[in-house]
Design an enzyme around this catalytic site. Structure first.
Site, PDB file in Angstrom:
ATOM      1  NE  ARG A  49     -18.124  39.998  10.570  1.00 36.08           N
ATOM      2  CZ  ARG A  49     -16.850  40.273  10.249  1.00 36.08           C
ATOM      3  NH1 ARG A  49     -15.955  39.311  10.095  1.00 36.08           N
ATOM      4  NH2 ARG A  49     -16.455  41.519  10.127  1.00 36.08           N
ATOM      5  CB  SER A  82     -22.791  45.249  11.159  1.00 35.19           C
ATOM      6  OG  SER A  82     -21.805  46.235  11.220  1.00 35.19           O
ATOM      7  CD  GLU A 120     -21.932  40.587  11.290  1.00 33.07           C
ATOM      8  OE1 GLU A 120     -21.806  41.247  10.241  1.00 33.07           O
ATOM      9  OE2 GLU A 120     -21.238  40.758  12.299  1.00 33.07           O
TER      10      GLU A 120
HETATM   11  C1  LIG Z   1     -21.361  47.698  19.357  1.00 35.34           C
HETATM   12  C2  LIG Z   1     -21.002  46.410  18.665  1.00 35.34           C
HETATM   13  C3  LIG Z   1     -19.968  46.389  17.747  1.00 35.34           C
HETATM   14  C4  LIG Z   1     -19.627  45.205  17.089  1.00 35.34           C
HETATM   15  N1  LIG Z   1     -18.595  45.206  16.205  1.00 35.34           N
HETATM   16  C5  LIG Z   1     -18.247  44.070  15.575  1.00 35.34           C
HETATM   17  C6  LIG Z   1     -17.162  44.055  14.649  1.00 35.34           C
HETATM   18  O1  LIG Z   1     -16.499  45.044  14.417  1.00 35.34           O
HETATM   19  N2  LIG Z   1     -16.864  42.879  14.042  1.00 35.34           N
HETATM   20  C7  LIG Z   1     -17.570  41.735  14.291  1.00 35.34           C
HETATM   21  O2  LIG Z   1     -17.244  40.690  13.711  1.00 35.34           O
HETATM   22  N3  LIG Z   1     -18.607  41.723  15.161  1.00 35.34           N
HETATM   23  C8  LIG Z   1     -18.965  42.851  15.804  1.00 35.34           C
HETATM   24  N4  LIG Z   1     -20.001  42.843  16.689  1.00 35.34           N
HETATM   25  C9  LIG Z   1     -20.776  41.593  16.895  1.00 35.34           C
HETATM   26  C10 LIG Z   1     -20.259  40.674  18.014  1.00 35.34           C
HETATM   27  O3  LIG Z   1     -19.584  41.411  19.017  1.00 35.34           O
HETATM   28  C11 LIG Z   1     -19.334  39.587  17.487  1.00 35.34           C
HETATM   29  O4  LIG Z   1     -19.982  38.786  16.520  1.00 35.34           O
HETATM   30  C12 LIG Z   1     -18.818  38.673  18.617  1.00 35.34           C
HETATM   31  O5  LIG Z   1     -17.866  37.808  18.091  1.00 35.34           O
HETATM   32  C13 LIG Z   1     -19.915  37.837  19.259  1.00 35.34           C
HETATM   33  O6  LIG Z   1     -19.369  37.254  20.423  1.00 35.34           O
HETATM   34  P1  LIG Z   1     -20.295  36.937  21.697  1.00 35.34           P
HETATM   35  O7  LIG Z   1     -19.457  36.286  22.719  1.00 35.34           O
HETATM   36  O8  LIG Z   1     -21.040  38.120  22.122  1.00 35.34           O
HETATM   37  O9  LIG Z   1     -21.261  35.866  21.036  1.00 35.34           O
HETATM   38  P2  LIG Z   1     -22.783  35.570  21.383  1.00 35.34           P
HETATM   39  O10 LIG Z   1     -23.641  36.666  20.861  1.00 35.34           O
HETATM   40  O11 LIG Z   1     -22.920  35.197  22.796  1.00 35.34           O
HETATM   41  O12 LIG Z   1     -22.978  34.290  20.465  1.00 35.34           O
HETATM   42  C14 LIG Z   1     -22.828  34.373  19.063  1.00 35.34           C
HETATM   43  C15 LIG Z   1     -22.850  32.944  18.494  1.00 35.34           C
HETATM   44  O13 LIG Z   1     -21.708  32.241  18.977  1.00 35.34           O
HETATM   45  C16 LIG Z   1     -22.114  31.033  19.631  1.00 35.34           C
HETATM   46  N5  LIG Z   1     -21.203  30.790  20.743  1.00 35.34           N
HETATM   47  C17 LIG Z   1     -20.943  31.585  21.810  1.00 35.34           C
HETATM   48  N6  LIG Z   1     -20.049  30.990  22.617  1.00 35.34           N
HETATM   49  C18 LIG Z   1     -19.728  29.808  22.059  1.00 35.34           C
HETATM   50  C19 LIG Z   1     -18.861  28.729  22.426  1.00 35.34           C
HETATM   51  N7  LIG Z   1     -18.126  28.753  23.543  1.00 35.34           N
HETATM   52  N8  LIG Z   1     -18.786  27.678  21.585  1.00 35.34           N
HETATM   53  C20 LIG Z   1     -19.498  27.609  20.442  1.00 35.34           C
HETATM   54  N9  LIG Z   1     -20.355  28.588  20.051  1.00 35.34           N
HETATM   55  C21 LIG Z   1     -20.462  29.673  20.857  1.00 35.34           C
HETATM   56  C22 LIG Z   1     -23.529  31.319  20.119  1.00 35.34           C
HETATM   57  O14 LIG Z   1     -24.268  30.140  20.338  1.00 35.34           O
HETATM   58  C23 LIG Z   1     -24.068  32.151  18.972  1.00 35.34           C
HETATM   59  O15 LIG Z   1     -24.510  31.331  17.926  1.00 35.34           O
HETATM   60  C24 LIG Z   1     -20.359  44.005  17.366  1.00 35.34           C
HETATM   61  C25 LIG Z   1     -21.400  44.037  18.311  1.00 35.34           C
HETATM   62  C26 LIG Z   1     -21.709  45.220  18.959  1.00 35.34           C
HETATM   63  C27 LIG Z   1     -22.825  45.215  19.979  1.00 35.34           C
END
Ligand SMILES: Cc1cc2nc3c(=O)[nH]c(=O)nc-3n(C[C@H](O)[C@H](O)[C@H](O)COP(=O)(O)OP(=O)(O)OC[C@H]3O[C@@H](n4cnc5c(N)ncnc54)[C@H](O)[C@@H]3O)c2cc1C
Length: 304
Positions: A178, A229, A299
């Site tokens: 992560r 999570s 996380e």
């Molecule tokens: C129902 C549910 C289930 C999930 N299941 C999983 C799972 O199975 N496995 C898992 O790993 N995660 C899971 N997640 C968490 C999440 O979906 C992941 O961590 C996902 O990768 C986050 O992506 P995001 O675009 O939403 O990031 P954001 O929440 O928008 O950002 C997360 C981080 O990434 C940075 N970021 C975003 N875009 C960029 C960019 N272009 N360049 C540099 N940094 C950037 C942000 O600044 C922040 O620090 C889950 C979430 C939910 C709500």
């Protein structure tokens, strides 16, 4: 704030068509449905707009937060001073002849996985149910079931803190559980990544994705706002199991609750504040530490 007005003028000069909002509520952009207003919410539609916006913010020393799909973020009730740069409109996904897929930062993992499946490419099935963008997933090294971003990402193009367009290959991503090199450099902005996949059978790939999706529906409280999570998996344990064994399922602070369905998920029952969620996180961490001597690390990225 005067300097924000100046900044908007400079953004409009550098990128006349760029979407900008003031005091945009972050609860509208996070899957937790929590978070107060961001001074500036900037949503570029093209890569040129994105790089121009980053340059303006950098020149004016305006702090900025990158936002993908907001699915791993807990934002303060007071909101964000400075700018949020949302990549959601930069979402091109391209399937290449060498079994690679390249995607822009804002492309949703679900779309990338579906494009790969339709092209008969295997390796991205794990990502189909993760509700994040490519950029957020690279930053977090998102993973599920049998895969992680580390396993498929070959190359990433990004903008560094000085505005240079740079490329990372393979191990240079610094992927670990992560995390990636991007966590150490919050001003590095993922533009695009290329993922190496393999030839496979479309129907079998779809079956696997459907199986993963069913497992999520069976185990996860997908009908409530959450960020997945809340805690990382502590070495040798499962966070959800420890929280359940500590008797915390269903425990609430205000409208923030430890899910009855999966104790690893903290959910928003409706109208939870960031403060509710932070107090619940602390309560869970304290109880698990007292009972099992295990430290639960968040996380979810907390933006205060
Ligand atoms: C129902 C549910 C289930 C999930 N299941 C999983 C799972 O199975 N496995 C898992 O790993 N995660 C899971 N997640 C968490 C999440 O979906 C992941 O961590 C996902 O990768 C986050 O992506 P995001 O675009 O939403 O990031 P954001 O929440 O928008 O950002 C997360 C981080 O990434 C940075 N970021 C975003 N875009 C960029 C960019 N272009 N360049 C540099 N940094 C950037 C942000 O600044 C922040 O620090 C889950 C979430 C939910 C709500």
């Amino acid at each position: 704030m005067e300097h924000i007005k100046d900044c908007i003028a400079a953004l409009r000069e550098a990128a006349p068509e760029i979407d900008i909002a003031e005091n945009e509520l972050m609860r509208r952009h996070t899957t937790f449905a929590i978070g107060g207003p961001a001074d500036l919410f900037v949503q570029p539609k093209t890569r040129r707009e994105l790089t121009a916006a980053l340059a303006v913010l950098r020149e004016r020393n305006i702090p900025f937060l990158l936002l993908g799909n907001g699915s791993n973020m807990l934002v303060a009730d007071a909101g964000i001073r400075g700018a949020v740069v949302c990549t959601s409109e930069l979402d091109e996904v391209r399937v290449n002849e060498d079994n690679t897929v390249s995607a822009e930062a804002g492309a949703l993992l679900s779309r990338i996985a579906r494009r790969a499946q339709r092209s008969g490419l295997t390796g991205a099935e794990f990502a189909g149910g993760i509700p994040g963008s490519l950029g957020g997933a690279v930053y977090m090294n998102a993973g599920a079931y049998d895969g992680t971003m580390a396993g498929i990402v070959q190359e990433t193009e990004f903008v560094d803190g000085e505005g240079n367009i740079c490329t990372l290959k393979g191990d240079e991503h610094g992927f670990d559980y992560r995390t990636s090199v991007f966590r150490k450099h919050p001003d590095w902005t993922v533009l695009r990544s290329t993922m190496q996949l393999q030839n496979g059978d479309s129907a079998a790939i779809l079956d696997k994705m459907n199986d993963f999706a069913q497992r999520r529906r069976d185990k996860q409280p997908l009908n409530f706002p959450s960020a997945g999570s809340t805690f990382k998996r502590p070495v040798g344990h499962f966070a959800g199991q420890l929280i359940e064994q500590a008797g915390l399922k269903g425990t609430s602070v205000g409208a923030a609750q430890v899910s009855e369905k999966h104790a690893g998920f903290l959910i928003n029952r409706g109208g939870a504040t960031c403060d509710d969620m932070l107090r619940l996180i602390e309560l869970v961490q304290n109880r698990v530490r007292e009972q099992f001597g295990v430290e639960l690390e968040c996380e979810v990225r907390i933006v205060k």
